[in-house]
Design a protein around this motif. Sequence first.
Motif, mmCIF file in Angstrom:
data_model
loop_
_atom_site.group_PDB
_atom_site.id
_atom_site.type_symbol
_atom_site.label_atom_id
_atom_site.label_comp_id
_atom_site.label_asym_id
_atom_site.label_seq_id
_atom_site.Cartn_x
_atom_site.Cartn_y
_atom_site.Cartn_z
ATOM 1 N N ASP A 271 19.788 9.854 -38.032
ATOM 2 C CA ASP A 271 19.124 10.396 -39.228
ATOM 3 C C ASP A 271 20.075 11.196 -40.114
ATOM 4 N N TRP B 149 17.554 2.829 -42.003
ATOM 5 C CA TRP B 149 17.369 3.512 -40.719
ATOM 6 C C TRP B 149 18.731 3.939 -40.224
ATOM 7 N N ARG C 66 14.605 -0.197 -37.962
ATOM 8 C CA ARG C 66 14.744 0.646 -36.766
ATOM 9 C C ARG C 66 14.819 -0.226 -35.515
ATOM 10 N N SER D 115 8.122 -7.764 -33.707
ATOM 11 C CA SER D 115 7.773 -7.040 -34.924
ATOM 12 C C SER D 115 7.036 -7.893 -35.948
ATOM 13 N N VAL E 159 11.287 -0.371 -43.041
ATOM 14 C CA VAL E 159 11.909 0.727 -42.291
ATOM 15 C C VAL E 159 11.689 0.524 -40.798
ATOM 16 N N ASP E 160 10.457 0.158 -40.409
ATOM 17 C CA ASP E 160 10.163 -0.076 -38.993
ATOM 18 C C ASP E 160 11.003 -1.225 -38.450
ATOM 19 N N VAL F 5 2.122 -1.378 -46.578
ATOM 20 C CA VAL F 5 3.198 -0.892 -47.447
ATOM 21 C C VAL F 5 4.499 -1.564 -47.018
ATOM 22 N N GLU G 42 7.651 -1.212 -47.916
ATOM 23 C CA GLU G 42 8.781 -0.337 -47.607
ATOM 24 C C GLU G 42 8.669 0.237 -46.196
ATOM 25 N N ASP G 43 7.457 0.653 -45.805
ATOM 26 C CA ASP G 43 7.268 1.189 -44.449
ATOM 27 C C ASP G 43 7.529 0.114 -43.406
ATOM 28 N N ALA G 44 7.083 -1.106 -43.689
ATOM 29 C CA ALA G 44 7.305 -2.204 -42.752
ATOM 30 C C ALA G 44 8.789 -2.490 -42.594
ATOM 31 N N GLN H 39 1.547 -4.923 -42.220
ATOM 32 C CA GLN H 39 1.758 -3.566 -42.712
ATOM 33 C C GLN H 39 1.438 -3.533 -44.214
ATOM 34 N N ALA I 19 15.100 0.121 -48.079
ATOM 35 C CA ALA I 19 14.732 0.704 -46.786
ATOM 36 C C ALA I 19 16.000 0.950 -45.993
#
Length: 210
Positions: A99, A95, A63, A44, A59-60, A53, A55-57, A51, A93
């Motif tokens: 969900d 995961w 996960r 990763s 979250v990934d 953003v 926050e998006d990074a 990435q 963030a």
Amino acid sequence: VTVLTEVAEQLATVLANAEAREQRRRAERDLHSRDAILEAVSRSAEHFLKQPVLEDAMVDLMRVLGQATRASRAYVFENVPGEGPVPMCVQRASWSFDDRPLIDDRRLGHMEPAPHFPRWAQILGVGEALSGHVRDFPPEEREVLGLIDALSVVAVPIFVEGKWWGFIGFEDCEQEHDWSAAESDALRAAAGLVAAAISSERAQRDLRRR
């Protein structure tokens, strides 16, 4: 008496062999989990740092790490200024394997800043990892973590430029998980990756400002 003594010695040998096999099995499991975490971090790293953003990074990454550790939930919390003696934190963030939404409770810090558990702040603030079964935690921690059905928890601090920034955490809601030292050490590598991304974001922000 002689016969009973011989039986007792044989039983002790059998139990010792069984304990040795269990220790080997546990060590092999811990090393496998450590390797899975480090592989996930390595896989990763490049994508995470590129990435756009943050926050998006995160979250990934949560996960990938949640799946590698077979955790029920993974999250990143950031420290924010507060008025009381205990630092505040807010979720950046998260995961979840299913969900499922978190219950809306202000003590969880996922909707708005909330005070750290004092014990957590003391341990994480000096750079130590925290882990254990929720049933062994102090009552005030058990009450809050019980709201989200957590059975076992591990938290690893994130330090940015020498200061305690926050932590990454993992929960198991299906069964109690004995988080090993090998797993905690591997998760420190993940915390270092988050710290590197935060430092990079700050540097880019400062460059744009100049």
